[in-house]
Design an enzyme around this catalytic site. Structure first.
Site, PDB file in Angstrom:
ATOM      1  N   GLU A  72       0.832  -1.199   0.000  1.00 59.56           N
ATOM      2  CA  GLU A  72       0.000   0.000   0.000  1.00 59.56           C
ATOM      3  C   GLU A  72       0.866   1.248   0.000  1.00 59.56           C
ATOM      4  OE1 GLU A  72      -1.321   0.674   4.587  1.00 59.56           O
ATOM      5  OE2 GLU A  72      -2.071  -1.180   3.684  1.00 59.56           O
ATOM      6  N   ARG A  90      -2.696  -8.079  12.602  1.00 59.98           N
ATOM      7  CA  ARG A  90      -2.624  -7.116  13.698  1.00 59.98           C
ATOM      8  C   ARG A  90      -1.537  -7.560  14.671  1.00 59.98           C
ATOM      9  NH1 ARG A  90      -7.709  -7.511  15.213  1.00 59.98           N
ATOM     10  NH2 ARG A  90      -8.455  -6.075  13.637  1.00 59.98           N
TER      11      ARG A  90
END
Length: 306
Positions: free
Chosen positions: A114, A191
């Protein structure tokens, strides 16, 4: 052939608010919007066509059934997912897999590289990006010992900054930041740490082993903090095997010739494109071989390609 304008999917999250609606004029009944998926063919949140003969279709429908718009030679899933993200609070600390790991472990077609363009941020804002471990063994030890402040790197930001975030990069957006995120079409998130926060009375799931599997050690700053190439009113931020991102700042008139399919996201101002009114928050697809597009007015936009 016509330009294809898109309506966003508005995503509710616990750390969301109302800034995206106010900034970009998007309609929703929720006051906990953290993300607007402005260009998305991902099944977890689909953008829809807002105009023309394909009005009401999702971008996934368009990609699956009208591939000629994008190029019949293109295979697989729609390549990109573009979002506005409003961090009203700190986001969890994350790391994402590359394509190989995503296919092997998650049975998904893409990993998740990203990039972030900082649209706005509060004074003295920062982001979390990178780490200080030289090896994966050292990375794991920091985690086991809960020495997060020693492991993680924090750096200051300002409006207009750009960061590339390859798969394997530890990162987190922090509160007070509004960004435009361009990423591969994937919703895989590992996470690593969530500040021990509770959601509905429970800590959110962590993905420690997968994070260790995919993290890049040592952290490579030069792949993240890219140097933009400025040429007149055009800034080239990134061009690699995942996506290319260029910003234009138009005051008056600007013509651009495009051969492949492109995505355009208007991030500031008002004006028109080929006689159609556009403003901050307008997002559209330029079909393959569309040819010349003409902007008029005072607008800033991102030109994005896979």
């Amino acid at each position: 052939m016509e330009l294809i304008f898109l309506e966003p999917y508005m995503k509710e999250v616990v750390w969301g608010g109302t800034r995206i609606q106010k900034e970009y004029g998007y309609k929703t009944d929720s006051d906990h919007i953290g993300e607007a998926w402005i260009v998305s063919a991902n099944e977890h949140g689909l953008s829809k066509v807002a105009n023309g003969k394909y009005k009401g279709l999702s971008l996934k429908d368009l990609w699956d059934n009208h591939r000629e718009i994008f190029g019949n030679e293109l295979k697989g899933v729609f390549p990109l997912l573009i979002k506005y993200i409003d961090a009203k609070d700190n986001l969890s600390i994350q790391v994402h897999p590359d394509d190989k790991y995503a296919k092997m472990v998650e049975n998904q077609p893409n990993g998740k590289a990203e990039s972030w363009y900082i649209l706005d941020c509060e004074k003295d804002s920062d982001i979390l990006i990178g780490h200080n471990a030289k090896t994966k063994e050292e990375f794991k030890k920091y985690i086991d010992d809960k020495e997060w402040s020693k492991l993680l790197r924090i750096r200051g930001i300002k409006k207009g900054d750009f960061f590339n975030i390859p798969a394997g990069t530890v990162h987190a957006i922090r509160k007070g930041t509004l960004i435009l995120e361009t990423q591969q079409n994937s919703d895989i998130t590992y996470r690593l740490y969530d500040y021990d926060r509770l959601q509905n009375g429970k800590k959110r799931e962590l993905h420690i082993q997968k994070s260790i599997d995919v993290v890049t050690c040592p952290y490579d700053k030069k792949n993240v903090e890219v140097t933009p190439k400025i040429e007149g009113n055009k800034i080239d931020y990134l061009k690699d095997d995942k996506f290319s991102i260029t910003k234009y700042k138009v005051n008056g008139r600007q013509e651009i010739e495009l051969e492949s399919f492109y995505i355009i996201c208007v991030i500031e101002g008002t004006g028109s494109v080929n006689g159609i009114e556009i403003s901050k928050g307008t997002n559209f697809i330029v079909p393959k071989a569309f040819g010349k597009i003409c902007f008029e007015g005072s607008v800033e936009f991102m030109l994005i390609h896979d």
